[in-house]
Structures are given as C-alpha cells and as structure tokens.
Design a protein around this motif. Structure first.
Motif, PDB file in Angstrom:
ATOM      1  N   TYR A 133      -4.354  -0.940   2.894  1.00 26.54           N
ATOM      2  CA  TYR A 133      -3.986  -0.767   4.186  1.00 26.54           C
ATOM      3  C   TYR A 133      -4.981  -0.651   5.382  1.00 26.54           C
ATOM      4  CZ  TYR A 133      -0.160   1.481   7.442  1.00 26.54           C
ATOM      5  OH  TYR A 133       0.397   1.312   8.606  1.00 26.54           O
ATOM      6  N   ALA A 184      -4.353   1.836  -2.483  1.00 28.68           N
ATOM      7  CA  ALA A 184      -3.481   1.834  -1.374  1.00 28.68           C
ATOM      8  C   ALA A 184      -4.207   2.098  -0.077  1.00 28.68           C
ATOM      9  CB  ALA A 184      -2.388   2.992  -1.284  1.00 28.68           C
ATOM     10  N   CYS A 218      -4.098   4.301  -7.809  1.00 21.89           N
ATOM     11  CA  CYS A 218      -3.104   4.007  -6.841  1.00 21.89           C
ATOM     12  C   CYS A 218      -3.309   4.309  -5.296  1.00 21.89           C
ATOM     13  CB  CYS A 218      -1.889   4.370  -7.195  1.00 21.89           C
ATOM     14  SG  CYS A 218      -0.982   3.671  -8.677  1.00 21.89           S
ATOM     15  N   ALA A 251       0.869  -1.210  -0.001  1.00 22.77           N
ATOM     16  CA  ALA A 251      -0.131   0.165  -0.090  1.00 22.77           C
ATOM     17  C   ALA A 251       0.727   1.215   0.107  1.00 22.77           C
ATOM     18  CB  ALA A 251      -0.994   0.027   1.272  1.00 22.77           C
TER      19      ALA A 251
END
Length: 315
Positions: free
Chosen positions: A311, A307, A303, A146
C-alpha cells in the motif's frame, strides 16, 4: 536569509513528520493494549463495571479535551460564524457510533466471542468499499490486495494467534442466522460511521477542535440516554478501578488521535493502525498472561508487513 528560511522549513517538516509518526505509534499501542487492560479489570472472570458507563466517561473526557484544545490553540476561532448546518451532521455521526457500540453487545447473544473476533475483520472491506465509493477515492488492485491481506492477518490472529498452554488448541466457531445478519449490519455501520465522519471533518472549514466539540457533545448526550435506558441497579461508577481509569483516558486520547488521522489522512490509515496493534496485543498477552505465540501469529505479522509494503512502499 533564503538559506535560513529553507532550513527552518525543513526542520518544521521533520518535526511534523516526527509528531505524526509518534501519534500513530501511540494509537497502535492504545488499540493493542485495550483487550489486555479489560482482562486486568476482571474480577472472578467477569467485567465488574458497566460498559455504558465507561463509554459515557470516554465521550465526556474527549469533550473536555476538545474544549481545552479549542481554548488553548484555537481561541481566535471562537468568533467564527457557526450555524446548525455545521453542527447537525455530527448528530448522525454520533448516532452511528452509538448504534455500533450497542450492536457489539447484542451480537454476543447470537455468536461466540471467537466468531465475532474472526468475522469483525470484514469491517476492513466495508470501510474500504464505502471510502472508495462515497469519498471517490479510487484504489488500485495493488491497494485492494493490501487491504485483503489486512483481513487475512486479522482472521489468522483471531483464529489462534495466541494460545493458552493449559487449554485445547482446537477452535470451534458458532453463529446463528440472526448473528450473520447482525455482523453484516455491524460491518456496514462501522464503515459508514467512519467514512461519514471523515467526509464531515474534511469538507467543513472549521478547526478540528471545534468539530470534535460538536461530535462529542452528541456522543455524551446519546450515550447518556443509552445508559439511563439500560440502567441496572448498580451505581454509575460501581466496579471501577485504577485500570478502568487508564482505559477511559487512553480511549479518549485515541479517539482524539483518530479524528486527526481522519481530518489530515484517511480511514485507510486508521485500518492499518488497528491491524498493526496486533503486535502490541500479542506482546502484552504473552508478558502479562503467559500466553504463547503460534504459527498463525507469524502468518498475521507477515500479512501486515506485506500489506504495508504494497500500500505504501510500492510505486
């Protein structure tokens, strides 16, 4: 009575979560609006004021706010026993922050701004490594993935997430060997200052407003020394405008928010806040300066979304 007590407790938890979320959103907005605000301050393409003056005023504003918070909400803590063991660590923290702020300026001599924007994303990795090492917070492979996605998002956006329709789209990067060394030191100090400050805030049994008072006192002192050391012929407030006032207040507010984040959450949360600010930066840049979004912007957003899911959303 038990039912009413549980209801009150649930309401308080909801309120705290709401305030926490509002605080993070505000921080994202401040981070994202910083660069556009600086652009609005420019006169004939140049920044008309001293950056060191702005830093001093930001630190001074944070110091005043911290004192007001202490007197308003933590007045009963004024009698707490405080020794130099509590105060001294914040001097190093302020020194690290001041060194990093000055390093940013000097690095521009050895690389172009685009290269700085791209390579500065490596401070995400350095912060995470130091966070894991010094605070003994083991990160799983999923969480490391992440964080590397955050780096990829920052690099993608910096490489051309926004484009001026009247300028060529090809991006050229330039950096010297000294520049590579300086950007490495910058990323290291950036991560070290953040992780070190988080460690102090969490290990000391003092109210946050008092800790901030110590930190920003040294911040004002060190940055004043830096201002007089590099002082030019212009006055302290020369070139200031209403936009500069907005920058000073917003950056001071964001500094206080980040101290709350580091005290009650972690530097990892701070990294996600900074990455998410790309959205605000892009929105303001398109609205105010007629820039266009490119494919790299949408890659960066994807992205960041992945992420956040890796996470915080996957168990």
């Amino acid at each position: 009575m038990v039912i009413f007590g549980n209801a009150a407790g649930s309401a308080n938890r909801v309120l705290r979560r709401g305030l926490w979320g509002l605080m993070l959103v505000l921080s994202v907005a401040i981070y994202g609006s910083h660069a556009p605000l600086l652009t609005l301050c420019k006169v004939d393409g140049m920044i008309p004021f001293s950056s060191t003056s702005v830093v001093v005023l930001v630190e001074l504003t944070k110091l005043v706010f911290s004192l007001l918070f202490l007197l308003t909400w933590n007045r009963e803590q004024l009698g707490v026993a405080v020794s130099w063991h509590h105060v001294a660590p914040f001097a190093l923290s302020a020194l690290l922050y001041a060194a990093n702020n000055n390093l940013v300026v000097h690095m521009q001599l050895f690389m172009d701004p685009s290269t700085y924007q791209v390579l500065s994303n490596l401070k995400i990795v350095s912060t995470a490594l130091l966070y894991s090492l010094f605070l003994r917070q083991r990160l799983s492979m999923r969480k490391w993935l992440a964080l590397f996605l955050l780096v990829a998002a920052g690099v993608s956006y910096s490489c051309g997430g926004l484009q001026d329709p009247g300028s060529p789209s090809k991006m050229q990067l330039h950096i010297t060997l000294v520049g590579l060394l300086l950007i490495s030191v910058y990323c290291l100090i950036s991560g070290l200052s953040a992780v070190y400050t988080e460690a102090i805030l969490k290990t000391q049994a003092l109210p946050l407003s008092l800790q901030n008072l110590f930190l920003y006192f040294f911040g004002v002192l060190l940055n004043l020394i830096g201002y007089f050391w590099s002082s030019t012929e212009g006055g302290f407030l020369e070139g200031f405008s209403s936009w500069v006032l907005v920058i000073v207040i917003s950056q001071a507010l964001n500094g206080l928010i980040m101290s709350v984040v580091m005290k009650h959450s972690s530097n990892i949360t701070r990294l996600f806040v900074i990455s998410c600010s790309i959205l605000v930066n892009a929105l303001l840049s398109v609205t105010l300066f007629n820039l266009q979004l490119t494919l790299l912007f949408f890659i960066a957003v994807s992205c960041i979304g992945l992420a956040v899911h890796l996470y915080y959303g996957v168990t």
